[in-house]
Design a protein around this motif. Structure first.
Motif, mmCIF file in Angstrom:
data_model
loop_
_atom_site.group_PDB
_atom_site.id
_atom_site.type_symbol
_atom_site.label_atom_id
_atom_site.label_comp_id
_atom_site.label_asym_id
_atom_site.label_seq_id
_atom_site.Cartn_x
_atom_site.Cartn_y
_atom_site.Cartn_z
ATOM 1 N N THR A 156 0.865 -1.156 -0.037
ATOM 2 C CA THR A 156 -0.218 0.006 -0.008
ATOM 3 C C THR A 156 0.758 1.193 0.250
ATOM 4 O OG1 THR A 156 -0.159 -0.032 2.366
ATOM 5 C CG2 THR A 156 -1.853 -1.065 0.966
ATOM 6 N N ALA A 157 1.712 1.545 0.924
ATOM 7 C CA ALA A 157 2.382 2.874 1.120
ATOM 8 C C ALA A 157 3.211 2.960 -0.274
ATOM 9 C CB ALA A 157 3.328 3.100 2.287
ATOM 10 N N PRO A 158 3.728 4.103 -0.579
ATOM 11 C CA PRO A 158 4.556 4.367 -1.916
ATOM 12 C C PRO A 158 6.026 3.821 -1.439
ATOM 13 C CG PRO A 158 4.024 6.484 -0.767
ATOM 14 C CD PRO A 158 3.197 5.370 -0.357
ATOM 15 N N ALA A 159 6.813 3.506 -2.399
ATOM 16 C CA ALA A 159 8.218 3.074 -2.135
ATOM 17 C C ALA A 159 8.991 4.125 -1.703
ATOM 18 C CB ALA A 159 8.860 2.468 -3.391
ATOM 19 N N SER A 160 8.836 5.440 -2.022
ATOM 20 C CA SER A 160 9.846 6.480 -1.491
ATOM 21 C C SER A 160 9.028 7.831 -1.894
ATOM 22 C CB SER A 160 11.256 6.372 -1.833
ATOM 23 O OG SER A 160 11.088 6.658 -3.292
ATOM 24 N N SER A 161 9.365 8.797 -1.189
ATOM 25 C CA SER A 161 8.672 9.929 -1.548
ATOM 26 C C SER A 161 9.464 10.489 -2.633
ATOM 27 C CB SER A 161 8.589 10.872 -0.431
ATOM 28 O OG SER A 161 9.913 11.115 0.416
ATOM 29 N N PRO A 162 8.901 11.485 -3.315
ATOM 30 C CA PRO A 162 9.946 12.168 -4.451
ATOM 31 C C PRO A 162 10.903 12.939 -3.890
ATOM 32 C CG PRO A 162 7.614 12.817 -4.812
ATOM 33 C CD PRO A 162 7.667 11.908 -3.525
ATOM 34 N N ALA A 163 11.956 12.913 -4.478
ATOM 35 C CA ALA A 163 13.232 13.692 -4.346
ATOM 36 C C ALA A 163 13.035 15.135 -4.493
ATOM 37 C CB ALA A 163 14.585 13.413 -4.914
ATOM 38 N N PRO A 164 13.358 16.027 -3.623
ATOM 39 C CA PRO A 164 13.240 17.425 -3.594
ATOM 40 C C PRO A 164 13.759 17.852 -5.032
ATOM 41 C CG PRO A 164 14.035 17.029 -1.457
ATOM 42 C CD PRO A 164 14.158 15.752 -2.277
ATOM 43 N N ALA A 165 13.181 19.101 -5.529
ATOM 44 C CA ALA A 165 13.632 19.536 -6.926
ATOM 45 C C ALA A 165 15.018 19.733 -6.873
ATOM 46 C CB ALA A 165 13.026 20.806 -6.932
ATOM 47 N N GLY A 166 15.833 19.609 -8.010
ATOM 48 C CA GLY A 166 17.321 19.672 -8.096
ATOM 49 C C GLY A 166 17.988 18.647 -7.477
ATOM 50 N N PRO A 177 19.169 14.226 -6.949
ATOM 51 C CA PRO A 177 18.817 13.036 -7.321
ATOM 52 C C PRO A 177 17.854 12.308 -6.470
ATOM 53 C CG PRO A 177 20.878 13.312 -6.611
ATOM 54 C CD PRO A 177 20.387 14.356 -6.311
ATOM 55 N N SER A 178 16.947 11.518 -7.222
ATOM 56 C CA SER A 178 15.910 10.577 -6.524
ATOM 57 C C SER A 178 16.889 9.364 -6.017
ATOM 58 C CB SER A 178 14.988 9.993 -7.584
ATOM 59 O OG SER A 178 15.519 9.250 -8.605
ATOM 60 N N SER A 179 16.414 8.903 -4.809
ATOM 61 C CA SER A 179 17.117 7.786 -4.403
ATOM 62 C C SER A 179 16.497 6.378 -4.772
ATOM 63 C CB SER A 179 17.292 7.764 -2.867
ATOM 64 O OG SER A 179 15.770 7.743 -2.423
ATOM 65 N N THR A 180 17.378 5.525 -5.006
ATOM 66 C CA THR A 180 16.698 4.123 -5.230
ATOM 67 C C THR A 180 17.131 3.246 -3.969
ATOM 68 O OG1 THR A 180 18.754 3.924 -6.576
ATOM 69 C CG2 THR A 180 16.737 3.799 -7.900
ATOM 70 N N PRO A 181 16.075 2.351 -3.824
ATOM 71 C CA PRO A 181 16.116 1.461 -2.520
ATOM 72 C C PRO A 181 17.738 0.704 -2.866
ATOM 73 C CG PRO A 181 14.100 0.827 -3.582
ATOM 74 C CD PRO A 181 14.869 2.049 -4.445
ATOM 75 N N ASP A 182 18.310 0.465 -1.422
ATOM 76 C CA ASP A 182 19.500 -0.297 -1.508
ATOM 77 C C ASP A 182 19.162 -1.854 -1.015
ATOM 78 O OD1 ASP A 182 22.030 -1.211 -1.067
ATOM 79 O OD2 ASP A 182 22.009 -0.267 1.083
ATOM 80 N N ALA A 183 19.577 -2.509 -1.714
ATOM 81 C CA ALA A 183 19.391 -3.999 -1.383
ATOM 82 C C ALA A 183 20.717 -4.678 -1.073
ATOM 83 C CB ALA A 183 18.781 -4.859 -2.389
ATOM 84 N N THR A 184 20.889 -5.242 0.381
ATOM 85 C CA THR A 184 22.257 -5.795 0.636
ATOM 86 C C THR A 184 21.826 -7.119 1.134
ATOM 87 O OG1 THR A 184 23.126 -3.936 1.376
ATOM 88 C CG2 THR A 184 24.192 -5.931 2.205
ATOM 89 N N VAL A 185 22.577 -8.238 0.555
ATOM 90 C CA VAL A 185 22.127 -9.537 0.842
ATOM 91 C C VAL A 185 23.230 -10.102 1.696
ATOM 92 C CG1 VAL A 185 21.883 -11.790 -0.142
ATOM 93 C CG2 VAL A 185 21.057 -9.882 -1.194
ATOM 94 N N VAL A 186 22.967 -10.994 2.765
ATOM 95 C CA VAL A 186 23.800 -11.631 3.587
ATOM 96 C C VAL A 186 23.653 -13.131 3.445
ATOM 97 C CG1 VAL A 186 24.761 -12.049 5.755
ATOM 98 C CG2 VAL A 186 24.131 -9.394 5.199
ATOM 99 N N LEU A 187 24.650 -13.875 3.027
ATOM 100 C CA LEU A 187 24.493 -15.317 2.759
ATOM 101 C C LEU A 187 25.698 -15.855 3.258
ATOM 102 C CD1 LEU A 187 22.551 -17.251 1.525
ATOM 103 C CD2 LEU A 187 23.807 -17.168 -0.670
ATOM 104 N N ASP A 188 25.250 -16.769 4.472
ATOM 105 C CA ASP A 188 26.447 -17.537 4.712
ATOM 106 C C ASP A 188 27.622 -16.695 5.610
ATOM 107 O OD1 ASP A 188 25.145 -19.762 4.857
ATOM 108 O OD2 ASP A 188 25.982 -20.489 2.877
ATOM 109 N N GLY A 189 27.222 -15.521 6.042
ATOM 110 C CA GLY A 189 28.008 -14.785 6.665
ATOM 111 C C GLY A 189 28.980 -13.792 5.278
#
Length: 162
Positions: A38-48, A50-62
């Motif tokens: 339901t909620a938006p993924a991120s709010s729009p970046a202020p004018a001027g 850059p927009s942010s993209t989600p960061d995905a970090t994966v931890v697998l077996d340490g």
């Protein structure tokens, strides 16, 4: 190779997740707004700025790996769909050669290549009665042959020695 190389797929399906797992995923901020959450993924970046993209970090077996934008988008799409209650099928598309294409790549005749496949020297996958061979398997056989480790083969009249 002038001919179109066929694309074959392999796939597996996961989900739907149980309610507890869905709740956990639905609570992740980066998934909101994806695949029916339901909620938006991120709010729009202020004018001027850059927009942010989600960061995905994966931890697998340490081992921790920060995913790039394409992998991040794929993971977010997958998790978002699972969080919404869907079962998800993940497919892999791969290019495969027919025996004529594989023979040209290896520099041998079609007959000889079919014999290699029938003897199991080059792995082959069947689609119905049609042999399909992964290009990397052909190249591995060529490297093996060129290293001098391959035994002496008998050639038919159409073959020229490699």
């Amino acid at each position: 190779m002038a001919e179109e190389i066929p694309i074959l797929t392999r796939s597996s399906t996961v989900g739907p997740l149980d309610t507890a797992e869905r709740r956990i995923l639905a609570g992740l901020p980066g998934l909101r707004g994806i695949a029916g959450l339901t909620a938006p993924a991120s709010s729009p970046a202020p004018a001027g700025q850059p927009s942010s993209t989600p960061d995905a970090t994966v931890v697998l077996d340490g081992t921790t790996v920060r995913l790039g934008p394409v992998a991040t988008a794929a993971v977010l799409e997958l998790l978002g769909r699972l969080a919404s209650g869907a079962a998800v099928t993940v497919s892999e598309q791969d290019r495969w050669l027919n025996t004529s294409q594989a023979a040209r790549l290896a520099g041998v005749s079609n007959t000889y290549l079919r014999q290699l496949a029938d003897r199991g020297e080059i792995p082959v996958t069947y689609r119905g009665t049609h042999r399909r061979i992964h290009p990397e398997d052909v190249l591995a056989w060529v490297r093996h042959r060129d290293s001098g480790e391959a035994g002496t083969a008998e050639y038919d009249s159409q073959d020229s020695p490699p």
